[in-house]
Design a protein around this motif. Structure first.
Motif, PDB file in Angstrom:
ATOM      1  N   TYR A 133       0.830  -1.204   0.000  1.00 30.63           N
ATOM      2  CA  TYR A 133       0.000   0.000   0.000  1.00 30.63           C
ATOM      3  C   TYR A 133       0.864   1.254   0.000  1.00 30.63           C
ATOM      4  CZ  TYR A 133      -3.601  -3.342   1.253  1.00 30.63           C
ATOM      5  OH  TYR A 133      -4.452  -4.428   1.242  1.00 30.63           O
ATOM      6  N   LEU A 134       2.057   1.169   0.570  1.00 35.63           N
ATOM      7  CA  LEU A 134       2.944   2.335   0.600  1.00 35.63           C
ATOM      8  C   LEU A 134       3.591   2.595  -0.755  1.00 35.63           C
ATOM      9  CD1 LEU A 134       4.771   1.853   4.030  1.00 35.63           C
ATOM     10  CD2 LEU A 134       3.071   3.597   3.462  1.00 35.63           C
ATOM     11  N   PHE A 135       4.006   1.527  -1.448  1.00 37.61           N
ATOM     12  CA  PHE A 135       4.802   1.701  -2.657  1.00 37.61           C
ATOM     13  C   PHE A 135       4.108   1.229  -3.933  1.00 37.61           C
ATOM     14  CE2 PHE A 135       7.706   0.827   0.941  1.00 37.61           C
ATOM     15  CZ  PHE A 135       8.247   2.101   1.065  1.00 37.61           C
ATOM     16  N   GLY A 136       2.976   0.567  -3.826  1.00 34.35           N
ATOM     17  CA  GLY A 136       2.265   0.096  -5.006  1.00 34.35           C
ATOM     18  C   GLY A 136       2.895  -1.180  -5.556  1.00 34.35           C
ATOM     19  N   SER A 137       2.086  -1.925  -6.315  1.00 35.39           N
ATOM     20  CA  SER A 137       2.589  -3.181  -6.871  1.00 35.39           C
ATOM     21  C   SER A 137       1.693  -3.614  -8.021  1.00 35.39           C
ATOM     22  CB  SER A 137       2.617  -4.271  -5.793  1.00 35.39           C
ATOM     23  OG  SER A 137       2.922  -5.520  -6.366  1.00 35.39           O
ATOM     24  N   LEU A 138       2.320  -4.203  -9.054  1.00 30.00           N
ATOM     25  CA  LEU A 138       1.533  -4.705 -10.171  1.00 30.00           C
ATOM     26  C   LEU A 138       0.627  -5.853  -9.736  1.00 30.00           C
ATOM     27  CD1 LEU A 138       4.315  -4.809 -12.931  1.00 30.00           C
ATOM     28  CD2 LEU A 138       2.505  -3.110 -12.684  1.00 30.00           C
ATOM     29  N   SER A 139       1.113  -6.660  -8.789  1.00 31.01           N
ATOM     30  CA  SER A 139       0.370  -7.858  -8.393  1.00 31.01           C
ATOM     31  C   SER A 139      -0.840  -7.548  -7.523  1.00 31.01           C
ATOM     32  CB  SER A 139       1.300  -8.818  -7.638  1.00 31.01           C
ATOM     33  OG  SER A 139       1.806  -8.190  -6.480  1.00 31.01           O
ATOM     34  N   ILE A 209       2.708   6.749  -0.991  1.00 32.68           N
ATOM     35  CA  ILE A 209       3.773   7.752  -0.965  1.00 32.68           C
ATOM     36  C   ILE A 209       3.876   8.513  -2.280  1.00 32.68           C
ATOM     37  CG2 ILE A 209       6.282   8.019  -0.726  1.00 32.68           C
ATOM     38  CD1 ILE A 209       6.252   5.731   1.250  1.00 32.68           C
ATOM     39  N   LEU A 210       3.553   7.863  -3.411  1.00 32.57           N
ATOM     40  CA  LEU A 210       3.820   8.463  -4.714  1.00 32.57           C
ATOM     41  C   LEU A 210       2.567   8.838  -5.493  1.00 32.57           C
ATOM     42  CD1 LEU A 210       6.694   6.045  -5.781  1.00 32.57           C
ATOM     43  CD2 LEU A 210       6.929   8.379  -4.956  1.00 32.57           C
ATOM     44  N   VAL A 211       1.390   8.509  -4.966  1.00 30.74           N
ATOM     45  CA  VAL A 211       0.173   8.704  -5.757  1.00 30.74           C
ATOM     46  C   VAL A 211      -0.079  10.173  -6.083  1.00 30.74           C
ATOM     47  CG1 VAL A 211      -1.322   8.823  -3.714  1.00 30.74           C
ATOM     48  CG2 VAL A 211      -2.260   8.095  -5.901  1.00 30.74           C
ATOM     49  N   ALA A 212       0.281  11.074  -5.166  1.00 34.79           N
ATOM     50  CA  ALA A 212       0.020  12.495  -5.393  1.00 34.79           C
ATOM     51  C   ALA A 212       0.805  13.051  -6.565  1.00 34.79           C
ATOM     52  CB  ALA A 212       0.346  13.287  -4.124  1.00 34.79           C
ATOM     53  N   ALA A 213       1.911  12.395  -6.909  1.00 36.14           N
ATOM     54  CA  ALA A 213       2.743  12.890  -8.012  1.00 36.14           C
ATOM     55  C   ALA A 213       1.983  12.888  -9.331  1.00 36.14           C
ATOM     56  CB  ALA A 213       3.999  12.035  -8.130  1.00 36.14           C
ATOM     57  N   MET A 214       1.086  11.926  -9.531  1.00 37.62           N
ATOM     58  CA  MET A 214       0.359  11.859 -10.804  1.00 37.62           C
ATOM     59  C   MET A 214      -0.688  12.958 -10.924  1.00 37.62           C
ATOM     60  SD  MET A 214       1.778   9.658 -12.577  1.00 37.62           S
ATOM     61  CE  MET A 214       0.641   9.503 -13.937  1.00 37.62           C
ATOM     62  N   LEU A 215      -1.027  13.599  -9.798  1.00 41.14           N
ATOM     63  CA  LEU A 215      -1.929  14.748  -9.852  1.00 41.14           C
ATOM     64  C   LEU A 215      -1.195  16.021 -10.238  1.00 41.14           C
ATOM     65  CD1 LEU A 215      -3.898  14.079  -6.543  1.00 41.14           C
ATOM     66  CD2 LEU A 215      -4.866  13.925  -8.840  1.00 41.14           C
ATOM     67  N   VAL A 216       0.127  16.037 -10.045  1.00 36.35           N
ATOM     68  CA  VAL A 216       0.879  17.287 -10.175  1.00 36.35           C
ATOM     69  C   VAL A 216       1.879  17.275 -11.331  1.00 36.35           C
ATOM     70  CG1 VAL A 216       2.473  18.847  -8.991  1.00 36.35           C
ATOM     71  CG2 VAL A 216       0.641  17.729  -7.704  1.00 36.35           C
ATOM     72  N   VAL A 217       2.730  16.245 -11.394  1.00 37.62           N
ATOM     73  CA  VAL A 217       3.860  16.269 -12.337  1.00 37.62           C
ATOM     74  C   VAL A 217       3.408  16.349 -13.806  1.00 37.62           C
ATOM     75  CG1 VAL A 217       5.948  15.069 -13.087  1.00 37.62           C
ATOM     76  CG2 VAL A 217       5.306  15.047 -10.671  1.00 37.62           C
ATOM     77  N   PRO A 218       2.461  15.518 -14.274  1.00 37.74           N
ATOM     78  CA  PRO A 218       2.037  15.654 -15.675  1.00 37.74           C
ATOM     79  C   PRO A 218       1.435  17.033 -15.982  1.00 37.74           C
ATOM     80  CG  PRO A 218       1.305  13.559 -14.783  1.00 37.74           C
ATOM     81  CD  PRO A 218       1.789  14.365 -13.628  1.00 37.74           C
ATOM     82  N   VAL A 219       0.722  17.597 -15.012  1.00 38.47           N
ATOM     83  CA  VAL A 219       0.130  18.928 -15.216  1.00 38.47           C
ATOM     84  C   VAL A 219       1.233  19.988 -15.292  1.00 38.47           C
ATOM     85  CG1 VAL A 219      -1.462  20.640 -14.282  1.00 38.47           C
ATOM     86  CG2 VAL A 219      -1.936  18.200 -13.993  1.00 38.47           C
ATOM     87  N   ALA A 220       2.238  19.851 -14.432  1.00 39.40           N
ATOM     88  CA  ALA A 220       3.364  20.792 -14.466  1.00 39.40           C
ATOM     89  C   ALA A 220       4.108  20.696 -15.792  1.00 39.40           C
ATOM     90  CB  ALA A 220       4.313  20.506 -13.305  1.00 39.40           C
ATOM     91  N   ALA A 221       4.250  19.481 -16.319  1.00 35.62           N
ATOM     92  CA  ALA A 221       4.905  19.304 -17.619  1.00 35.62           C
ATOM     93  C   ALA A 221       4.097  19.962 -18.733  1.00 35.62           C
ATOM     94  CB  ALA A 221       5.096  17.820 -17.902  1.00 35.62           C
ATOM     95  N   ALA A 222       2.786  19.740 -18.724  1.00 38.95           N
ATOM     96  CA  ALA A 222       1.927  20.306 -19.760  1.00 38.95           C
ATOM     97  C   ALA A 222       1.923  21.829 -19.722  1.00 38.95           C
ATOM     98  CB  ALA A 222       0.500  19.772 -19.592  1.00 38.95           C
ATOM     99  N   ALA A 223       2.005  22.401 -18.516  1.00 35.02           N
ATOM    100  CA  ALA A 223       1.974  23.861 -18.387  1.00 35.02           C
ATOM    101  C   ALA A 223       3.172  24.532 -19.047  1.00 35.02           C
ATOM    102  CB  ALA A 223       1.922  24.239 -16.903  1.00 35.02           C
ATOM    103  N   GLN A 224       4.251  23.772 -19.288  1.00 32.38           N
ATOM    104  CA  GLN A 224       5.449  24.346 -19.909  1.00 32.38           C
ATOM    105  C   GLN A 224       5.254  24.637 -21.393  1.00 32.38           C
ATOM    106  OE1 GLN A 224       8.104  25.132 -17.979  1.00 32.38           O
ATOM    107  NE2 GLN A 224       6.878  24.339 -16.284  1.00 32.38           N
ATOM    108  N   LEU A 250       8.740  -0.853 -17.680  1.00 33.29           N
ATOM    109  CA  LEU A 250      10.060  -0.932 -17.061  1.00 33.29           C
ATOM    110  C   LEU A 250       9.992  -1.658 -15.718  1.00 33.29           C
ATOM    111  CD1 LEU A 250      11.447   2.651 -17.822  1.00 33.29           C
ATOM    112  CD2 LEU A 250      12.036   0.493 -18.948  1.00 33.29           C
ATOM    113  N   SER A 251       8.901  -1.423 -14.990  1.00 32.17           N
ATOM    114  CA  SER A 251       8.733  -2.091 -13.696  1.00 32.17           C
ATOM    115  C   SER A 251       8.671  -3.596 -13.857  1.00 32.17           C
ATOM    116  CB  SER A 251       7.456  -1.578 -13.015  1.00 32.17           C
ATOM    117  OG  SER A 251       7.186  -2.317 -11.847  1.00 32.17           O
ATOM    118  N   ALA A 257       9.993  -1.140  -8.286  1.00 31.61           N
ATOM    119  CA  ALA A 257       8.761  -0.617  -7.676  1.00 31.61           C
ATOM    120  C   ALA A 257       7.964   0.179  -8.713  1.00 31.61           C
ATOM    121  CB  ALA A 257       9.095   0.267  -6.487  1.00 31.61           C
ATOM    122  N   THR A 258       6.719  -0.211  -8.937  1.00 35.28           N
ATOM    123  CA  THR A 258       5.924   0.369 -10.023  1.00 35.28           C
ATOM    124  C   THR A 258       5.724   1.873  -9.849  1.00 35.28           C
ATOM    125  OG1 THR A 258       4.742  -1.734 -10.089  1.00 35.28           O
ATOM    126  CG2 THR A 258       3.798   0.101 -11.327  1.00 35.28           C
TER     127      THR A 258
END
Length: 286
Positions: A133-139, A209-224, A250-251, A257-258
């Protein structure tokens, strides 16, 4: 799907858990930047991190109920309930106290994560399974959870489509929206609840730990590189889909870690977008 992909050497798509991972990833790649576009432009990037940490306490509650009290309940369901309550609590603190928006988020973030750690340490047996739950997993992406994720994604997209104009108005001029008698408080609560739904839906693949990144990083990239809000939304979805598909691949290939791989790919996309944006700006000034 295996009959179509095997001749091209893409055997991993023959595996059922990889098929579920890609379906879940594609759904996350749509809804996360869709919601994130409104959050980032309203300077509410921290709310995704806050709800992810409170969802962690929801997972701990679900695991505690299952292990200590023998109550069969999905940790993702308890995480969703806790995240929605936390999202509404953030709004209530902001509306009825003098605290700034980021203060209310910091309070809820700290309280949610503290509650989760207390529950885990108070119960000896659930720490064994908490890493997924902390790091995510394909399985961990099951057939049932994939179906729920797809349904939730459709619901989120439908709600955004129906309220797009109102949310856009509030995003760029909340004062004018109030003057126009728009139910700003109601739409704000709707947005944070949708954010909680997306965070919990993406958590099984990305991890808390990493789920919030998908709310921010792609949007920050697009804003450029985007020249309008609507263009930014489409570019952010494309960036997220690229990060998710490459990250999952790649995972699987390198047994990594996915969530971490997906976020690193998304940051690489952001770095590339910054370079493209700077080159475009320099050409305009030349």
């Amino acid at each position: 799907m295996c009959a179509l992909t095997a001749p091209f050497g893409i055997e991993m798509l023959c595996l059922p858990f990889m098929q579920r991972a890609f379906i879940a990833g594609v759904a996350i790649g749509v809804v996360a930047p869709l919601i994130g576009s409104f959050l980032v432009h309203r300077q509410l990037s921290l709310i995704g991190e806050t709800l992810a940490h409170t969802a962690f306490s929801g997972v701990a509650i679900g695991l505690f109920l299952s292990s200590a009290l023998a109550i069969a309940v999905s940790p993702y369901l308890t995480a969703l309930v806790v995240a929605v309550i936390a999202a509404l609590l953030i709004q209530v603190i902001s509306e009825y106290t003098d605290a700034y928006g980021d203060v209310s988020m910091a309070i809820v973030l700290a309280g949610g994560f503290a509650l989760g750690t207390v529950i885990i340490t108070a119960t000896g047996g659930i720490a064994v399974s908490i890493n997924q739950y902390l790091f995510g997993s394909l399985s961990t992406v099951t057939r049932e959870s994939t179906g729920i994720l797809v349904v939730l994604s459709v619901v989120v997209c439908a709600v955004i489509a129906l309220t797009y104009r109102q949310l856009l108005f509030i995003t760029f001029d909340e004062t004018a929206a109030r003057v126009a008698s728009l139910n700003v408080r109601g739409y704000n609560r709707l947005l944070v609840v949708l954010t909680a739904v997306v965070v919990v839906a993406a958590m099984q693949l990305m991890g808390v730990i990493l789920v919030a990144a998908m709310l921010v990083v792609p949007v920050a990239a697009a804003a450029q590189v985007a020249r309008s809000f609507k263009q930014s939304v489409w570019y952010s979805i494309l960036a997220a889909e690229f990060a998710v598909i490459v990250g999952i691949t790649l995972s699987y290939v390198y047994d990594l870690a996915t969530g971490g791989v997906i976020v690193l790919v998304a940051i690489a996309v952001y770095a590339g977008a910054v370079v493209v944006g700077k080159l475009g700006a320099s050409r305009q000034h030349a």
